[in-house]
Design a protein around this motif. Structure first.
Motif, PDB file in Angstrom:
ATOM      1  N   GLY A 212     -13.085 -15.237  -3.059  1.00 46.06           N
ATOM      2  CA  GLY A 212     -13.404 -14.398  -4.206  1.00 46.06           C
ATOM      3  C   GLY A 212     -14.175 -12.935  -3.744  1.00 46.06           C
ATOM      4  N   GLU A 213     -15.243 -13.422  -2.822  1.00 43.58           N
ATOM      5  CA  GLU A 213     -16.097 -12.279  -2.331  1.00 43.58           C
ATOM      6  C   GLU A 213     -15.473 -11.178  -1.496  1.00 43.58           C
ATOM      7  N   TYR A 214     -14.252 -11.529  -0.961  1.00 44.32           N
ATOM      8  CA  TYR A 214     -13.389 -10.399  -0.103  1.00 44.32           C
ATOM      9  C   TYR A 214     -12.779  -9.425  -1.064  1.00 44.32           C
ATOM     10  N   THR A 215     -13.338  -8.521  -1.725  1.00 41.65           N
ATOM     11  CA  THR A 215     -13.002  -7.656  -2.561  1.00 41.65           C
ATOM     12  C   THR A 215     -12.058  -6.480  -1.632  1.00 41.65           C
ATOM     13  N   THR A 216     -12.395  -6.175  -0.701  1.00 34.77           N
ATOM     14  CA  THR A 216     -11.759  -5.044   0.192  1.00 34.77           C
ATOM     15  C   THR A 216     -10.465  -5.546   0.751  1.00 34.77           C
ATOM     16  N   ALA A 217     -10.488  -7.086   1.010  1.00 35.80           N
ATOM     17  CA  ALA A 217      -9.184  -7.501   1.510  1.00 35.80           C
ATOM     18  C   ALA A 217      -8.364  -7.802   0.358  1.00 35.80           C
ATOM     19  N   ALA A 218      -8.911  -8.057  -0.763  1.00 36.55           N
ATOM     20  CA  ALA A 218      -7.904  -8.259  -2.121  1.00 36.55           C
ATOM     21  C   ALA A 218      -7.272  -6.935  -2.555  1.00 36.55           C
ATOM     22  N   LYS A 219      -8.003  -5.885  -2.218  1.00 38.44           N
ATOM     23  CA  LYS A 219      -7.457  -4.629  -2.565  1.00 38.44           C
ATOM     24  C   LYS A 219      -6.592  -4.151  -1.408  1.00 38.44           C
ATOM     25  N   HIS A 220      -6.605  -4.298  -0.277  1.00 37.05           N
ATOM     26  CA  HIS A 220      -5.719  -3.944   0.826  1.00 37.05           C
ATOM     27  C   HIS A 220      -4.496  -4.840   0.785  1.00 37.05           C
ATOM     28  N   LEU A 221      -4.761  -6.326   0.355  1.00 36.76           N
ATOM     29  CA  LEU A 221      -3.458  -6.918   0.331  1.00 36.76           C
ATOM     30  C   LEU A 221      -2.625  -6.905  -0.914  1.00 36.76           C
ATOM     31  N   ASN A 222      -3.347  -6.635  -2.035  1.00 42.22           N
ATOM     32  CA  ASN A 222      -2.465  -5.948  -3.150  1.00 42.22           C
ATOM     33  C   ASN A 222      -1.684  -4.805  -2.850  1.00 42.22           C
ATOM     34  N   ARG A 223      -2.224  -3.816  -2.132  1.00 40.25           N
ATOM     35  CA  ARG A 223      -1.656  -2.619  -1.879  1.00 40.25           C
ATOM     36  C   ARG A 223      -0.315  -2.960  -0.961  1.00 40.25           C
ATOM     37  N   ALA A 224      -0.696  -3.887  -0.022  1.00 43.39           N
ATOM     38  CA  ALA A 224       0.334  -4.060   1.195  1.00 43.39           C
ATOM     39  C   ALA A 224       1.552  -4.743   0.337  1.00 43.39           C
ATOM     40  N   VAL A 225       1.404  -5.579  -0.678  1.00 38.76           N
ATOM     41  CA  VAL A 225       2.298  -6.341  -1.025  1.00 38.76           C
ATOM     42  C   VAL A 225       3.025  -5.242  -2.134  1.00 38.76           C
ATOM     43  N   GLU A 226       2.650  -4.364  -2.520  1.00 41.09           N
ATOM     44  CA  GLU A 226       3.474  -3.460  -3.505  1.00 41.09           C
ATOM     45  C   GLU A 226       4.161  -2.308  -2.533  1.00 41.09           C
ATOM     46  N   GLU A 227       3.621  -2.349  -1.383  1.00 41.19           N
ATOM     47  CA  GLU A 227       4.485  -1.432  -0.231  1.00 41.19           C
ATOM     48  C   GLU A 227       5.692  -2.120   0.244  1.00 41.19           C
ATOM     49  N   ALA A 228       5.584  -3.496   0.486  1.00 39.93           N
ATOM     50  CA  ALA A 228       6.522  -4.432   0.860  1.00 39.93           C
ATOM     51  C   ALA A 228       7.638  -4.475  -0.158  1.00 39.93           C
TER      52      ALA A 228
END
Length: 451
Positions: A142-158
């Motif tokens: 949960g503390e990995y907020t930057t990773a969460a933001k980047h992963l969610n963006r990458a999922v949408e791109e994919a």
């Protein structure tokens, strides 16, 4: 902290031939998004897996590569994949990425998710194809907020590119992927506790068997793999088994490369992708630059807080599971910590055991009661109020909470550094034992079986 695969003075050139995990990293540390990732041969392995390989062939290729789990346990990935049921009538299966990177002194998965989110997605896509899983979850600390933001963006791109969702690459195969952030518990790193948490339950480990491959998320077959493990899959599929095995140093029984690092009062703390089989001395001296001026190396841990301490003379051990086992501990996550000569080992262990005691799920008695007991004894010794027999009691707890004595591996990992610290630095513990004339009379102390 440097999140990079560069060597000293940036003298190591990263390439696809030698650095399958990190060659796509940007020098400015920014994330590699879809267009750039595809320009750097991203998703080529996925296209190959979908177009040219049968699902069982993907599993066999990963098995033949010798890829092992990178979360710390080191279980062969292909063998784990082979445990998933072959019954085609079971049409609901899950792929679960363990991204709950809560091990103190470990940050390797964070780098991959923040800077190369599409590498993880491609690894999960190929794995899902091989395992016939229609839905995947990235269970993220949960503390990995930057990773969460980047992963969610990458999922949408994919998704927008047709690489996730329905009929991927025209194959008729469907795969949905979701990012799920956890509530911040160390025990969620244990795969069945992670599954319970994902389901909305208390994060207690489950009894095994049944294993997740038979009964996992919501009672369905589930494969759980670590972030770094899944990120190795695209390169194995793209470039083959023989190439992957050739990356490791001679003498290593583990194949490929590993994200390794060093923290503490070293001159160049950081993270590097290195071949299995490099020595601890290379990692410490050539990459981390040795100790800062004015400090000496007193001890080091090879792979997180749950691994045993080693001495400077153990630096010549090769960094792979069997190489580290030869000097008496585990490879763990491969991110080492240097302990300098200003650190009191009793204080360090008291701090570590406080963390592990707090993070116990409380399910089994040895862990629930044994770890707080060790903290109380260490606090007394730290304050010079230890009583005769306290060190023996601590050693008894190390045995009583060891492998096979508790419900999961939490307690064995917690007491491993304690046992090694007493082994190598017993005099520091003895210094905290009060003289007999000043000691408080013992109060009906329980006897630890197996002490």
């Amino acid at each position: 902290m440097t999140l990079t695969s560069f060597g000293p003075a940036n003298r190591i050139k990263r390439s696809a031939e030698t650095h399958p995990l990190t060659w796509r990293l940007r020098d400015d540390g920014e994330a590699v998004w879809l267009d750039e990732y595809q320009a750097k041969n991203g998703y080529a392995a996925a296209r190959k897996a979908f177009a040219d390989m049968a699902q069982d062939d993907i599993v066999q290729t990963v098995k033949d590569s010798g890829l092992k789990g990178r979360g710390g346990a080191g279980f062969p990935t292909g063998v784990k994949w082979g445990l998933m049921p072959k019954d085609e009538s079971i049409n609901i299966r899950y792929l679960l990425c363990n991204a709950d990177e809560m091990e103190p002194n470990t940050w390797k998965d964070r780098m991959l998710m923040e800077q190369l989110p599409h590498l993880l997605i491609e690894g999960m896509l190929i794995s899902a194809r091989a395992l016939k899983t229609y839905r995947g979850y990235i269970f993220l600390r949960g503390e990995y907020t930057t990773a969460a933001k980047h992963l969610n963006r990458a999922v949408e791109e994919a998704k927008a590119a047709g690489l996730l969702g329905k009929n991927i690459l025209g194959s008729g195969f469907d795969f949905e992927l979701f990012v799920h952030t956890g509530a911040g518990r160390y025990i969620c790193g244990e795969e069945t506790a992670l599954i319970n948490s994902l389901e909305g339950r208390r994060a207690n480990p489950r009894s095994k068997p049944p294993f997740p491959a038979a009964v996992g998320v919501w009672g369905k077959p589930t494969c759980v793999n670590n972030v770094e493990t899944l990120c190795n899959v695209p390169a194995i599929i793209a470039d083959g088994v023989d190439w992957y095995k050739s990356l490791a140093r001679e003498g290593s029984e583990d194949m490929g490369t590993k994200l390794m690092g060093f923290s503490g009062k070293v001159k160049n703390p950081g993270l590097w992708e290195l071949p299995f089989g490099v020595t601890g001395r290379e990692l410490f001296e050539d990459y981390a630059g040795g100790m800062r001026d004015g400090y000496k190396l007193k001890a080091w841990q090879p792979g997180g807080a749950g691994t045993g301490f080693l001495l400077p003379e153990h630096l010549d051990a090769q960094m792979y599971a069997g190489g580290i086992a030869k000097v008496g501990t585990r490879m763990g996550t491969g991110l080492a910590m240097a302990v300098d000569d200003s650190v009191n080992m009793v204080s360090l262990l008291r701090n570590m055991e406080q963390f592990f005691a707090r993070e116990s799920c409380g399910f089994c008695t040895p862990c629930r009661d044994g770890l707080p007991w060790s903290v109380k004894l260490l606090m007394a010794i730290e304050n010079g109020q230890g009583q005769p027999g306290d060190i023996e009691t601590l050693l008894g707890l190390v045995g009583f909470l060891g492998p096979g004595k508790t419900f999961c591996a939490h307690a064995p990992g917690a007491v491993e550094p304690l046992g090694s610290a007493i082994k190598y630095f017993r005099h520091e513990f003895e210094a905290g034992i009060a003289p007999v004339s000043a000691a408080v009379p013992p109060l009906a102390r329980p006897i630890v079986v197996g002490a």
